[in-house]
Design a protein around this motif. Structure first.
Motif, mmCIF file in Angstrom:
data_model
loop_
_atom_site.group_PDB
_atom_site.id
_atom_site.type_symbol
_atom_site.label_atom_id
_atom_site.label_comp_id
_atom_site.label_asym_id
_atom_site.label_seq_id
_atom_site.Cartn_x
_atom_site.Cartn_y
_atom_site.Cartn_z
ATOM 1 N N VAL A 172 -1.730 -9.164 5.720
ATOM 2 C CA VAL A 172 -0.273 -9.646 5.986
ATOM 3 C C VAL A 172 0.292 -9.473 7.317
ATOM 4 N N HIS A 173 1.283 -10.000 7.665
ATOM 5 C CA HIS A 173 1.981 -10.107 8.908
ATOM 6 C C HIS A 173 2.727 -8.869 9.166
ATOM 7 N N ALA A 174 2.529 -8.131 10.024
ATOM 8 C CA ALA A 174 2.929 -6.694 10.280
ATOM 9 C C ALA A 174 4.707 -6.976 10.299
ATOM 10 N N GLU A 175 5.214 -7.857 10.988
ATOM 11 C CA GLU A 175 6.470 -7.561 11.178
ATOM 12 C C GLU A 175 7.434 -7.923 9.939
ATOM 13 N N ASN A 176 6.854 -8.369 8.804
ATOM 14 C CA ASN A 176 7.493 -8.572 7.475
ATOM 15 C C ASN A 176 7.582 -7.168 6.683
ATOM 16 N N PHE A 177 7.156 -6.285 7.488
ATOM 17 C CA PHE A 177 7.130 -5.037 6.474
ATOM 18 C C PHE A 177 7.721 -3.766 7.372
ATOM 19 N N TYR A 178 8.414 -4.140 8.743
ATOM 20 C CA TYR A 178 9.066 -3.144 9.590
ATOM 21 C C TYR A 178 10.189 -2.364 8.808
ATOM 22 N N MET A 179 11.033 -3.052 8.144
ATOM 23 C CA MET A 179 12.124 -2.677 7.590
ATOM 24 C C MET A 179 11.846 -1.469 6.654
ATOM 25 N N GLU A 180 12.778 -0.326 6.713
ATOM 26 C CA GLU A 180 12.480 0.582 5.918
ATOM 27 C C GLU A 180 12.701 0.455 4.767
ATOM 28 N N GLY A 181 11.848 0.875 3.478
ATOM 29 C CA GLY A 181 12.399 0.615 2.245
ATOM 30 C C GLY A 181 12.149 -0.966 1.658
ATOM 31 N N GLY A 182 12.882 -1.166 0.685
ATOM 32 C CA GLY A 182 13.003 -2.512 0.114
ATOM 33 C C GLY A 182 11.722 -2.846 -0.750
ATOM 34 N N MET A 183 11.910 -4.091 -1.365
ATOM 35 C CA MET A 183 11.089 -4.394 -2.343
ATOM 36 C C MET A 183 9.658 -5.120 -1.655
ATOM 37 N N ALA A 184 9.828 -5.607 -0.428
ATOM 38 C CA ALA A 184 8.662 -6.044 0.169
ATOM 39 C C ALA A 184 7.673 -4.896 0.342
ATOM 40 N N LEU A 185 8.147 -3.813 0.982
ATOM 41 C CA LEU A 185 7.196 -2.863 1.340
ATOM 42 C C LEU A 185 6.713 -2.043 0.226
ATOM 43 N N ALA A 186 7.345 -2.058 -0.933
ATOM 44 C CA ALA A 186 7.069 -1.555 -2.333
ATOM 45 C C ALA A 186 5.887 -2.387 -2.824
ATOM 46 N N LEU A 187 5.916 -3.691 -2.886
ATOM 47 C CA LEU A 187 5.066 -4.401 -3.172
ATOM 48 C C LEU A 187 3.596 -4.293 -2.470
ATOM 49 N N LEU A 188 3.940 -4.322 -1.133
ATOM 50 C CA LEU A 188 2.638 -4.031 -0.284
ATOM 51 C C LEU A 188 2.111 -2.632 -0.692
ATOM 52 N N GLN A 189 2.866 -1.673 -0.888
ATOM 53 C CA GLN A 189 1.855 -0.370 -1.109
ATOM 54 C C GLN A 189 1.424 -0.475 -2.635
ATOM 55 N N GLU A 190 1.949 -1.501 -3.476
ATOM 56 C CA GLU A 190 1.548 -1.532 -4.728
ATOM 57 C C GLU A 190 0.053 -2.302 -4.576
ATOM 58 N N VAL A 191 -0.002 -3.414 -3.726
ATOM 59 C CA VAL A 191 -1.243 -4.041 -3.406
ATOM 60 C C VAL A 191 -2.396 -3.264 -2.989
ATOM 61 N N ARG A 192 -1.893 -2.401 -2.058
ATOM 62 C CA ARG A 192 -2.779 -1.456 -1.034
ATOM 63 C C ARG A 192 -3.430 -0.307 -2.240
ATOM 64 N N ALA A 193 -2.974 -0.312 -2.987
ATOM 65 C CA ALA A 193 -3.471 0.769 -4.196
ATOM 66 C C ALA A 193 -4.695 0.175 -4.894
ATOM 67 N N GLN A 194 -4.672 -1.126 -4.752
ATOM 68 C CA GLN A 194 -5.796 -1.898 -5.522
ATOM 69 C C GLN A 194 -6.899 -2.360 -4.741
ATOM 70 N N LEU A 195 -6.550 -2.671 -3.343
ATOM 71 C CA LEU A 195 -7.425 -3.405 -2.552
ATOM 72 C C LEU A 195 -7.146 -3.053 -0.874
ATOM 73 N N GLU A 196 -8.308 -3.504 -0.179
ATOM 74 C CA GLU A 196 -7.883 -3.204 1.194
ATOM 75 C C GLU A 196 -6.912 -4.310 1.766
ATOM 76 N N VAL A 197 -6.122 -3.627 2.990
ATOM 77 C CA VAL A 197 -5.143 -4.573 3.174
ATOM 78 C C VAL A 197 -5.607 -4.630 4.830
ATOM 79 N N SER A 198 -5.518 -5.897 5.419
ATOM 80 C CA SER A 198 -5.266 -6.037 6.989
ATOM 81 C C SER A 198 -3.969 -6.086 7.439
ATOM 82 N N VAL A 199 -3.592 -5.619 8.544
ATOM 83 C CA VAL A 199 -2.135 -5.664 9.175
ATOM 84 C C VAL A 199 -2.352 -6.431 10.512
ATOM 85 N N HIS A 200 -1.871 -7.883 10.346
ATOM 86 C CA HIS A 200 -2.139 -8.736 11.431
ATOM 87 C C HIS A 200 -0.777 -8.994 12.214
ATOM 88 N N ALA A 201 -0.564 -8.220 13.570
ATOM 89 C CA ALA A 201 0.751 -8.258 14.196
ATOM 90 C C ALA A 201 0.871 -9.636 15.111
#
Length: 289
Positions: free
Chosen positions: A38-67
């Protein structure tokens, strides 16, 4: 300094860039892929649906953060606030890789540093090595883990270079301990745009000069064929081209299997097709030599 990919084991990981249309797809069949980027800057905002979805994905598999916004080649210190945004995301997600580019983005303006909103090319010389290395050191010390640096698709050549791109990158790696993220499509795009008679041969020659021990990840992506007199564009808007697949085969034959990601940012296909591209990369890796 933590190198999560080494501590996680030596199995080679194959992944795809995770974009908005595929969030539900990856949650429904995460076993089909090893990791997503995922592109890091899309998840810098505190809270929100995007970060919640990313955390749900991370619970299932590895995530790479690309800034894309650090601007490590800036001839000033990268703003601490920018590094802290990345740190907060890294601490939340515990990614398998963290990466950014060999580019600059920040410059003085109106009494403060201004961000260009783009990945701008560097002059490859010892002065830039020193500042780039200083910025990489600060980021790595703040994050507490290794950063991977990606080579750039550049459309202009800056004056003042005294070394090649990968001489520059390997010098930075030796000074800082950072790893290299080698984007094979970017090498090929630059070779085509340089006007050499055989861009694939040029790409393979550049790959042969890279120290395999420093390479932690490979990127594959599509490009837009150039119109007559126009540059080849690294737009990640289509399937990986035949020359880039051949350069990838050459890379894994020389270096062995390396963690590989297929990027696709424009004209995004359905999830099944994207997985086929990642599966093809895995097949190349499994049949190297």
């Amino acid at each position: 300094m933590d190198n999560k990919t080494e501590s996680a084991g030596r199995n080679t990981l194959f992944g795809v860039g995770l974009r908005h249309p595929h969030y539900r797809d990856v949650l429904n069949c995460s076993e089909a892929i090893d990791f997503v980027e995922v592109h890091a800057e899309n998840f810098y905002m505190e809270g929100g649906m995007a970060l919640a979805l990313l955390q749900e994905v991370r619970a299932q598999l590895e995530v790479s953060v690309h800034a894309t916004s650090l601007g490590l080649g800036t001839m000033a210190n990268v703003p601490d606030a920018e590094i802290q945004k990345l740190k907060r995301l890294v601490d939340r997600i515990d990614p398998v890789f963290v990466s950014d580019h060999a580019a600059f983005s920040w410059s003085p303006g109106s009494g403060q540093l201004m961000h260009a909103g783009d990945l701008l090319p560097l002059a490859y010389n010892q002065q830039v090595v020193a500042q780039f290395s200083s910025n990489v050191d600060r980021v790595q010390q703040t994050l507490g883990r290794r950063l991977l640096i990606e080579n750039l698709a550049a459309y202009i050549t800056l004056p003042g270079s005294t070394m090649t791109e990968f001489e520059f990158l390997q010098t930075v790696s030796e000074r800082t301990g950072c790893g290299l993220l080698v984007d094979i499509n970017n090498i090929y795009v630059n070779a085509v745009n340089s006007g050499v008679l055989n861009p694939l041969a040029e790409t393979k020659e550049i790959i042969d000069g890279i120290d395999a021990a420093k390479v932690q990840q490979l990127h594959l992506a599509g490009n837009t064929p150039a119109s007559p007199g126009q540059p080849l564009i690294d737009d990640h808007g289509g399937a990986v081209s035949a020359p880039v697949w051949e350069a990838y085969r050459h890379t894994v034959n020389r270096m062995g299997p390396i963690h590989t990601l297929v990027e696709w940012d424009n004209n995004i296909p359905d999830w099944v097709y994207l997985l086929q591209e990642a599966r093809k990369a895995r097949q190349y890796g499994d049949h190297h030599g």
